[in-house]
Motif scaffolding. Structure first.
Motif, mmCIF file in Angstrom:
data_model
loop_
_atom_site.group_PDB
_atom_site.id
_atom_site.type_symbol
_atom_site.label_atom_id
_atom_site.label_comp_id
_atom_site.label_asym_id
_atom_site.label_seq_id
_atom_site.Cartn_x
_atom_site.Cartn_y
_atom_site.Cartn_z
ATOM 1 N N MET A 1 -2.648 7.196 -0.197
ATOM 2 C CA MET A 1 -3.580 6.239 -0.345
ATOM 3 C C MET A 1 -4.684 5.921 0.863
ATOM 4 S SD MET A 1 -2.400 3.140 -2.901
ATOM 5 C CE MET A 1 -0.982 2.809 -2.566
ATOM 6 N N MET A 2 -3.833 6.470 2.154
ATOM 7 C CA MET A 2 -4.430 6.317 3.146
ATOM 8 C C MET A 2 -5.638 7.687 3.514
ATOM 9 S SD MET A 2 -1.180 5.742 5.487
ATOM 10 C CE MET A 2 -1.688 5.862 7.042
ATOM 11 N N LYS A 3 -6.535 7.335 4.324
ATOM 12 C CA LYS A 3 -7.453 8.236 4.661
ATOM 13 C C LYS A 3 -6.840 9.634 5.374
ATOM 14 C CE LYS A 3 -11.665 5.613 5.268
ATOM 15 N NZ LYS A 3 -12.643 4.993 6.260
ATOM 16 N N GLY A 4 -7.490 10.733 5.192
ATOM 17 C CA GLY A 4 -6.752 12.166 5.826
ATOM 18 C C GLY A 4 -5.799 12.664 5.043
ATOM 19 N N GLN A 5 -5.118 13.693 5.502
ATOM 20 C CA GLN A 5 -4.261 14.492 4.671
ATOM 21 C C GLN A 5 -3.021 13.795 4.706
ATOM 22 O OE1 GLN A 5 -3.569 18.114 7.154
ATOM 23 N NE2 GLN A 5 -5.375 19.144 6.078
ATOM 24 N N THR A 6 -2.384 13.918 3.363
ATOM 25 C CA THR A 6 -1.323 13.049 2.817
ATOM 26 C C THR A 6 -0.052 13.344 3.487
ATOM 27 O OG1 THR A 6 -2.473 12.767 0.550
ATOM 28 C CG2 THR A 6 0.058 12.299 0.720
ATOM 29 N N GLY A 7 0.207 14.692 3.724
ATOM 30 C CA GLY A 7 1.434 15.111 4.477
ATOM 31 C C GLY A 7 1.386 14.658 5.824
ATOM 32 N N GLU A 8 0.078 14.820 6.484
ATOM 33 C CA GLU A 8 0.170 14.282 7.882
ATOM 34 C C GLU A 8 0.420 12.797 8.102
ATOM 35 O OE1 GLU A 8 -3.150 15.082 11.065
ATOM 36 O OE2 GLU A 8 -2.620 16.866 10.022
ATOM 37 N N ASN A 9 -0.258 11.891 7.022
ATOM 38 C CA ASN A 9 0.200 10.503 7.100
ATOM 39 C C ASN A 9 1.634 10.200 6.872
ATOM 40 O OD1 ASN A 9 -2.814 10.412 7.478
ATOM 41 N ND2 ASN A 9 -3.053 9.991 5.159
ATOM 42 N N LEU A 10 2.244 10.988 5.983
ATOM 43 C CA LEU A 10 3.646 10.943 5.478
ATOM 44 C C LEU A 10 4.467 10.940 7.013
ATOM 45 C CD1 LEU A 10 5.783 10.396 3.381
ATOM 46 C CD2 LEU A 10 5.920 12.799 3.151
ATOM 47 N N MET A 11 4.383 12.082 7.531
ATOM 48 C CA MET A 11 4.962 12.298 8.830
ATOM 49 C C MET A 11 4.849 11.277 9.954
ATOM 50 S SD MET A 11 6.977 14.793 7.679
ATOM 51 C CE MET A 11 7.891 15.238 9.241
ATOM 52 N N VAL A 12 3.603 10.719 10.097
ATOM 53 C CA VAL A 12 3.261 9.651 11.044
ATOM 54 C C VAL A 12 4.002 8.404 10.760
ATOM 55 C CG1 VAL A 12 1.250 8.563 12.021
ATOM 56 C CG2 VAL A 12 1.228 11.159 11.822
ATOM 57 N N MET A 13 3.995 8.178 9.450
ATOM 58 C CA MET A 13 4.692 6.881 8.923
ATOM 59 C C MET A 13 6.174 6.934 9.262
ATOM 60 S SD MET A 13 2.614 6.049 5.513
ATOM 61 C CE MET A 13 3.385 4.798 5.006
ATOM 62 N N LEU A 14 6.808 8.278 8.959
ATOM 63 C CA LEU A 14 8.280 8.170 9.154
ATOM 64 C C LEU A 14 8.385 8.084 10.686
ATOM 65 C CD1 LEU A 14 8.916 11.035 6.672
ATOM 66 C CD2 LEU A 14 9.690 8.616 6.446
ATOM 67 N N ASN B 1 7.744 5.536 -1.697
ATOM 68 C CA ASN B 1 6.769 4.510 -1.402
ATOM 69 C C ASN B 1 5.951 5.030 -0.234
ATOM 70 O OD1 ASN B 1 7.673 2.975 -3.448
ATOM 71 N ND2 ASN B 1 9.245 1.796 -2.043
ATOM 72 N N TYR B 2 6.774 5.486 0.622
ATOM 73 C CA TYR B 2 6.217 6.162 1.923
ATOM 74 C C TYR B 2 4.899 7.300 1.580
ATOM 75 C CZ TYR B 2 9.045 4.345 5.456
ATOM 76 O OH TYR B 2 9.741 3.516 6.340
ATOM 77 N N TYR B 3 5.373 7.954 0.349
ATOM 78 C CA TYR B 3 4.367 9.049 0.037
ATOM 79 C C TYR B 3 3.214 8.453 -0.923
ATOM 80 C CZ TYR B 3 2.210 12.626 -2.628
ATOM 81 O OH TYR B 3 1.275 13.484 -3.188
ATOM 82 N N ASP B 4 3.485 7.299 -1.493
ATOM 83 C CA ASP B 4 2.392 6.787 -2.135
ATOM 84 C C ASP B 4 1.432 5.999 -1.227
ATOM 85 O OD1 ASP B 4 3.526 7.726 -4.658
ATOM 86 O OD2 ASP B 4 4.536 5.533 -4.910
ATOM 87 N N LYS B 5 2.032 5.645 -0.354
ATOM 88 C CA LYS B 5 1.151 4.891 0.881
ATOM 89 C C LYS B 5 0.196 5.934 1.638
ATOM 90 C CE LYS B 5 3.832 0.902 2.051
ATOM 91 N NZ LYS B 5 4.931 0.288 2.842
ATOM 92 N N ALA B 6 1.067 7.081 1.918
ATOM 93 C CA ALA B 6 0.283 8.184 2.577
ATOM 94 C C ALA B 6 -0.779 8.820 1.658
ATOM 95 C CB ALA B 6 1.401 9.129 3.003
#
Length: 197
Positions: free
Chosen positions: A72-85, A65-70
């Motif tokens: 859909m967000m603007k920017g790089q998916t991997g970076e968004n995922l790490m910031v969310m975690l 779910n975190y990955y899917d949200k990341a």
């Protein structure tokens, strides 16, 4: 609720991960005797995902779910995922030094010892935003548990994106972390490649 009961040091050995990233000072004396077989590309990607899940204490479905949200967000998916975690409440409590390990931080949040902006929050996965004030409840501040925790975590470095007042067991998230401020040894690009297959 599903809980991973694998001993921490054993899991760290299998993932070739230093226990200090989880808040443990212990080192395993055993060495992992494994036939030196080169990991495939898929194996490497899977290991990176398992590392991230293990460090942050997230199971497969919420991680996806975190990955899917990341994604859909603007920017790089991997970076968004790490910031969310990294901006999960239990992780922020650990980073502020109000818990010795990430597992203990999760328990502290579960047991309603933590308030966010004055409200008691007992959801470890609660997403922290910039400007949020995280504090240990007034009733809990006098507990021996927090005195013991502070004795252990006082020398620990706190990240630059949080301002902590350890005497009053209070902290503010000045900004959400950027990827270069997250010192977790995970290659998020491998995780993105794994999920985008």
């Amino acid at each position: 609720m599903a809980v991973n009961k694998t001993p921490v040091l054993k899991r760290c050995r299998s993932l070739e991960l230093d226990p200090t990233f989880l808040g443990y000072d212990k080192k395993s004396k055993r060495t992992l005797t494994r036939r030196s077989r080169k990991l495939s590309e898929y194996g490497t990607q899977l290991r990176e995902k398992q590392k991230a899940k293990f460090i942050y204490g997230v199971l497969e479905k919420p991680f996806r779910n975190y990955y899917d949200k990341a994604d859909m967000m603007k920017g790089q998916t991997g970076e968004n995922l790490m910031v969310m975690l990294e901006s999960r409440l239990d992780n922020v409590v650990f980073r502020m030094g109000f818990a010795r390990t990430r597992r203990e931080a999760r328990q502290v949040v579960d047991h309603k010892h933590i308030t966010v902006n004055g409200k008691t929050i007992n959801i470890p996965s609660y997403q922290i935003k910039a400007g949020d004030i995280i504090e240990v409840k007034e009733k809990s501040k006098s507990l021996q548990r927090f005195k013991d925790i502070l004795a252990v975590t006082t020398g620990r470095l706190t990240p630059e994106w949080v301002d902590v007042d350890k005497e009053n067991l209070k902290g503010t998230v000045s900004a959400l972390p950027k990827r270069d401020q997250i010192d977790v040894p995970v290659d998020e690009l491998a995780i993105v490649e794994l999920y985008s297959k």
